[in-house]
Design an enzyme around this catalytic site. Sequence first.
Site, PDB file in Angstrom:
ATOM      1  N   THR A 283       0.831  -1.197   0.000  1.00 22.90           N
ATOM      2  CA  THR A 283       0.000   0.000   0.000  1.00 22.90           C
ATOM      3  C   THR A 283       0.872   1.256   0.000  1.00 22.90           C
ATOM      4  OG1 THR A 283      -1.607  -1.218   1.301  1.00 22.90           O
ATOM      5  CG2 THR A 283      -1.858   1.163   1.243  1.00 22.90           C
TER       6      THR A 283
ATOM      7  N   GLY B 126      -9.267  -4.864   0.680  1.00 19.00           N
ATOM      8  CA  GLY B 126      -8.619  -4.776   1.976  1.00 19.00           C
ATOM      9  C   GLY B 126      -8.991  -3.509   2.714  1.00 19.00           C
TER      10      GLY B 126
END
Length: 317
Positions: free
Chosen positions: A180, A210
């Site tokens: 990320t 997610g």
Amino acid sequence: MIKAVIALHGGAGAITRARLTQEKELQFVAALSDIVVAGQQILEQGGSALDAVTEAVRLLEDCPLFNAGIGAVYTSEGKHEMDACIMDGNTLEAGAVAGVSHIRNPILAARKVLENSPHVLLIGEGAEHFAAGQGLEPVAADIFSTEERYQQLLRARESQQTVLDHDGAEPIDADKKFGTVGAVALDKFGNLAAATSTGGMTNKLPGRVGDSPIVGAGCYANNANVAVSCTGTGEVFMRTLAAYDIAALVEYAGLSLQQAVDRVVLEKLPAIGGSGGMIAIDNQGNVALPFNSEGMYRGFGFVNDAPNVGIYRDQES
């Protein structure tokens, strides 16, 4: 007087110097430094925290070193499904997209959701249709593809694993890298903002989402307390509402920013198998970049100061 500041991350994990060549390390450091500077310039010129985090994450999405936008990982079907979220600490407005495959910069689509829709989260084709209507021209999915990521997918399929990001050819252990990207900022007007974007996990099931596009899990900002962007085992960050938990510990428990992030990242997350880190800034300009893994790509900079960039645990930041 408030001193504006921006912080960003590009993933956390079991980063080892043995796997990272000097050339590769310099590439990561240069990319992180340049993007911190870009955010600093926006803040220095009186730009908003929201604009600064939008641009920082857009640049991270355009850098193939990171798992967001160009360079995003593949699903088990060999496709790209990306997620992003942005939140304005001044208004508590937020925008997010999930499971998009034809938007060059998902963070720009999330910003459009924040500004021009009555909703917070749009997914898949609906999100792409909305983005196109907002002037974000659709792109072919192969714009996100890199040979490195494709080879990673093949190896993950071979071993029948779901891999969080990079493999042994990268500086981070295959099963312990969280790709990320994100940014948080405080502008000179005292406003906070946060933004997060990801390509997800290699070989993930189609449709998996997610923590990154979930307000309070992977992204949160509130002028009353903090701005937070997370990177880690997404399902655990979702179950603990990790980003919002920092705000709650500051506001209700009276913890300092550092105490709050340490409580969550070093105690609460590991207790249920959570690994990774986060970046956070409070409304006083304090900065925290904690992680419980061996390293995290990270950087921050106050306006008019040199960027402070780190990768490994033993580096200052």
